[in-house]
Design an enzyme around this catalytic site. Structure first.
Site, PDB file in Angstrom:
ATOM      1  N   SER A 542      -6.672 -32.349  62.661  1.00  0.00           N
ATOM      2  CA  SER A 542      -7.278 -30.894  62.343  1.00  0.00           C
ATOM      3  C   SER A 542      -8.205 -30.655  63.509  1.00  0.00           C
ATOM      4  O   SER A 542      -6.776 -29.827  64.786  1.00  0.00           O
ATOM      5  CB  SER A 542      -8.120 -31.024  61.213  1.00  0.00           C
ATOM      6  OG  SER A 542      -8.255 -30.423  60.955  1.00  0.00           O
ATOM      7  N   ASP A 628       0.179 -28.430  53.543  1.00  0.00           N
ATOM      8  CA  ASP A 628      -0.986 -27.910  53.759  1.00  0.00           C
ATOM      9  C   ASP A 628      -1.380 -26.924  53.956  1.00  0.00           C
ATOM     10  O   ASP A 628      -0.661 -25.443  54.918  1.00  0.00           O
ATOM     11  CB  ASP A 628      -1.020 -28.717  55.326  1.00  0.00           C
ATOM     12  CG  ASP A 628      -2.438 -29.131  56.064  1.00  0.00           C
ATOM     13  OD1 ASP A 628      -3.339 -28.412  55.530  1.00  0.00           O
ATOM     14  OD2 ASP A 628      -2.484 -29.410  56.949  1.00  0.00           O
ATOM     15  N   HIS A 662      -3.120 -31.383  53.767  1.00  0.00           N
ATOM     16  CA  HIS A 662      -3.892 -31.373  54.916  1.00  0.00           C
ATOM     17  C   HIS A 662      -4.361 -32.488  54.746  1.00  0.00           C
ATOM     18  O   HIS A 662      -4.615 -33.455  56.618  1.00  0.00           O
ATOM     19  CB  HIS A 662      -5.683 -30.546  55.163  1.00  0.00           C
ATOM     20  CG  HIS A 662      -5.496 -30.167  56.374  1.00  0.00           C
ATOM     21  ND1 HIS A 662      -5.046 -29.460  57.553  1.00  0.00           N
ATOM     22  CD2 HIS A 662      -6.762 -31.062  57.177  1.00  0.00           C
ATOM     23  CE1 HIS A 662      -5.705 -29.862  58.563  1.00  0.00           C
ATOM     24  NE2 HIS A 662      -7.182 -30.331  57.737  1.00  0.00           N
TER      25      HIS A 662
END
Length: 692
Positions: A542, A628, A662
């Protein structure tokens, strides 16, 4: 020297064809950019579908070359994990609650039994909920004080929109009475179980509305208690420790506000505890007739306050020593336990109410900087014990209960590690790497005691949102260590390892400092004869993926391999689009390029996608999830496409999770498979393809 990964990439050909380049101009405040792969955000475009499928096919062939090693690693992972395995029970009301992992099942089963009893009943079997679905996310499980009314949220796609289910639990059977679509994470029952407060996301997935649902009524008639129009703020709900008040919190990255409601009877309108002030963050709880708060203004460190009347001035409750920084607290009937950070180590301190005014509380954690001490609290408002967890890169998680009347420590549970593992064979330590400006960057590492140094190294980093990456034990990581790797964490600026100022020194206009810190950590590992300079690999997820990718752009030939998991690599384009999920709430972390020439220019200078070079990069494994909602799939996809265009000799693979968001895959077996793939990739990247 040729490495095995290079051979395996060659065996996985043909490479994906370069996707079409379509002209698209992005015009900012003062910068104009051309983005030939902008269209990849459109899944309905046949060119997008064709390109993604080619990447899937190539990844499948590469996985085939790594299959033998991956299967070996998965077998090791499973051999170390006890099956079945149970968590240690947590008492709440007249029951103790725990969860169990059964062999060959992908999800936990949540259970309970009466205090002092032996009969176990099922609260929620996630495996049954997940039946016929490829993904399952649970936003939480709440059981009301009547001990029979239950609520939980389910997400079957990974996009973090939850179907909230409400029902009754009787003799281990849950009967679902109601469902509320499109909710977010937070929900809480009133004491009488007649009302349920929950949050609803807006179009950008920001929890923006708090509603009150009367159980048994149609959810279309739910009462809106708060509708947050400022898109920097997200809402959550909860209940104070003494269970006297329901709370609604509104939080941005640097400002917060709380609203209060009675937890029993008619809710009425929420009452503001203290109106929001830009830059003022506070978090509160209530016990023994008083509020206790941790508060900070304009980036200062948190301080602890108390007040009985919300309208009265806050009074300092306990002044911390200069080196201690407050990160959290838990109220009890006897006093307050503080989650602290002293210099760069975690620390827990107990302050009895009768000690207030004395110079110091009592430290109830160890003093090893490589050990993480975490305050877990206690669910019961009248409890005079507290639970903490201690762990390190070389020490399995240990659950400890502390009697606050005597400060006696009792070990309740320790993570079991099977497979003949002797954890004393691993050495962990913390060192300090001088960055380019002389600041010392903490680096925590672990390796086998019998390892000959220097050795191949996996260096992990995050460096965003003030989130500390504290050392913790991993049974899966042992496979890498046992094959001769060093594992290290670079605690770079932008994280929270050294307090709020550490965060401020790595965000907004200071964001690039984290990249220098990460590179300096790698240099320190080499200079101290820990890491083989030719065999350093990076890993980040991320915002940590941005950290790693931006560091690679500084010197593409510096590292042997890198793993970028759901990486935030097209940051300037995303943060310039307020219609995308969570963009506006991110401006206080990254800056707003729509309003600031300085921020726009700075982000343009480090955005990984915009700064890819026509040079050979280390071997790369990049991951993404089609669902995501935080880092959209097209960011990693565009990054890989552009890298293939600029650097045809770079070995890069894109793993696309079709049924995940995610957080990646949800099934336990898939989690093992994915981690084994990462480790097999890293091992291949650091293994010579021929003797010598």
């Amino acid at each position: 020297m040729p490495y095995l990964s290079q051979l395996l990439f060659a065996r996985s050909t043909p490479l994906p064809s370069l996707p079409s380049q379509l002209g698209h101009t992005l015009t900012g405040r003062s910068i104009t950019r051309e983005d030939p792969f902008y269209y990849l955000r459109d899944l309905t475009n046949p060119a997008t579908s064709e390109y993604l499928q080619q990447e899937r096919n190539f990844m499948s062939r590469l996985e085939g070359t790594l299959e033998e090693m991956r299967d070996e690693l998965v077998a090791e992972f499973r051999a170390r994990i006890p099956e079945p395995d149970e968590s240690y029970p947590t008492r709440r009301g007249s029951y103790e609650y725990f969860s169990r992992i059964e062999p060959d099942l992908d999800y936990p089963i949540h259970l309970r039994r009466k205090i002092g009893g032996t009969e176990v009943e099922t609260v929620l079997d996630e495996n049954a909920v997940a039946q016929n679905h490829d993904f399952l996310g649970i936003s939480g499980i709440a059981i009301a004080d009547d001990e029979h009314t239950i609520a939980y949220g389910v997400d079957f796609s990974g996009d973090e929109r939850y179907l909230l289910r409400i029902g009754h639990l009787v003799d281990g059977v849950v009967t679902i009475d109601e469902e509320i679509p499109s909710t977010s994470y937070g929900f809480v029952f009133s004491n009488d179980a007649r009302q349920l407060l929950y949050t609803r996301p807006d179009d950008t997935l920001r929890p923006a509305v708090v509603l009150a649902h009367s159980l048994g009524s149609d959810h279309s008639s739910d009462v809106v208690l708060m509708d947050e129009k400022d898109q920097r703020f997200y809402l959550d709900v909860g209940r104070t420790k003494d269970r006297n008040l329901l709370v609604i919190s509104a939080s941005s990255a640097i400002t917060s506000e709380y609203w209060l409601l009675p937890s029993s009877g008619e809710l009425g309108a929420p009452i503001c505890f203290r109106p929001r002030e830009q830059g003022l963050e506070y978090h509160l709880d209530h016990i023994n007739g008083s509020f206790y708060l941790m508060a900070a203004h304009d980036g200062e460190e948190y301080r602890l306050f108390t007040v009985q009347d919300r309208l009265a001035p806050w009074e300092p409750f306990f002044e911390l020593p200069n080196d201690d920084r407050l990160e959290g607290f838990e109220v009890t009937p006897l006093g307050i336990v503080l989650q602290l950070r002293s210099v760069d180590r975690t620390k827990l301190t107990y302050v009895a109410f009768e000690q207030v005014g004395e110079p110091a509380g009592v430290e109830i954690s160890g003093d090893d900087a490589a050990v993480t001490s975490v305050l877990l609290g206690n669910a019961e408002p009248t409890a005079t014990t507290i639970r903490i967890e201690e762990t390190s890169l070389a020490m399995p998680a240990t659950l400890i209960e502390i009697d606050l009347t005597t400060l006696e420590r009792t070990i309740l549970w320790q993570q079991r590690v099977l497979g003949g593992v002797d954890t004393t064979n691993y050495l962990t330590m913390r060192g300090y790497a001088p960055s380019d400006d002389g600041t010392l960057i903490p680096v925590t590492l672990v390796h086998r005691r019998d390892l000959t140094l220097p050795a191949p190294t996996l260096l992990y980093s995050y460096g965003a949102y003030g989130e500390p990456i504290d050392p913790g034990f991993s049974t899966m990581r042992l496979s890498l260590l046992d094959r001769g790797f060093v594992y290290a964490i670079a605690h770079v600026r932008g994280g929270g390892e050294l307090g709020r100022q550490w965060h401020d020194l790595g965000r907004l206009e200071h964001k690039p400092q984290g990249f220098q810190d990460l590179r300096s950590a790698a240099d320190w590992l080499v200079d101290n004869n820990i890491s083989n300079p030719s065999l350093i690999c990076l890993r980040g997820a991320s915002a940590g993926g941005l950290m790693v990718a931006a560091t690679l752009n500084l010197d593409p030939s510096r590292f042997r391999a890198a793993v970028l998991e759901v990486p935030f690599v097209d940051c300037l384009t995303t943060i310039s689009d307020p219609d995308l999920p969570l963009t506006i709430t991110e401006w206080e972390e990254w800056g707003n390029p729509i309003e600031s020439d300085i921020i726009e220019s700075l982000m343009a200078s480090y955005s990984p996608y915009d700064n890819l070079k026509a040079e050979r990069y280390p071997d790369l494994l990049v991951t993404t999830g089609l669902n995501d909602s935080r880092v959209s799939y097209w960011e990693p996809a565009k990054y890989v496409a552009k890298l293939r265009l600029l650097s045809p000799l770079t070995n890069v693979a894109l793993k696309i999770e079709n049924e995940a968001g995610h957080m990646g895959a949800s099934k336990r077996t898939e989690v093992y498979q994915n981690e084994a793939l990462v480790e097999a990739f890293l091992l291949a990247a650091c293994t010579p393809s021929e003797p010598g």
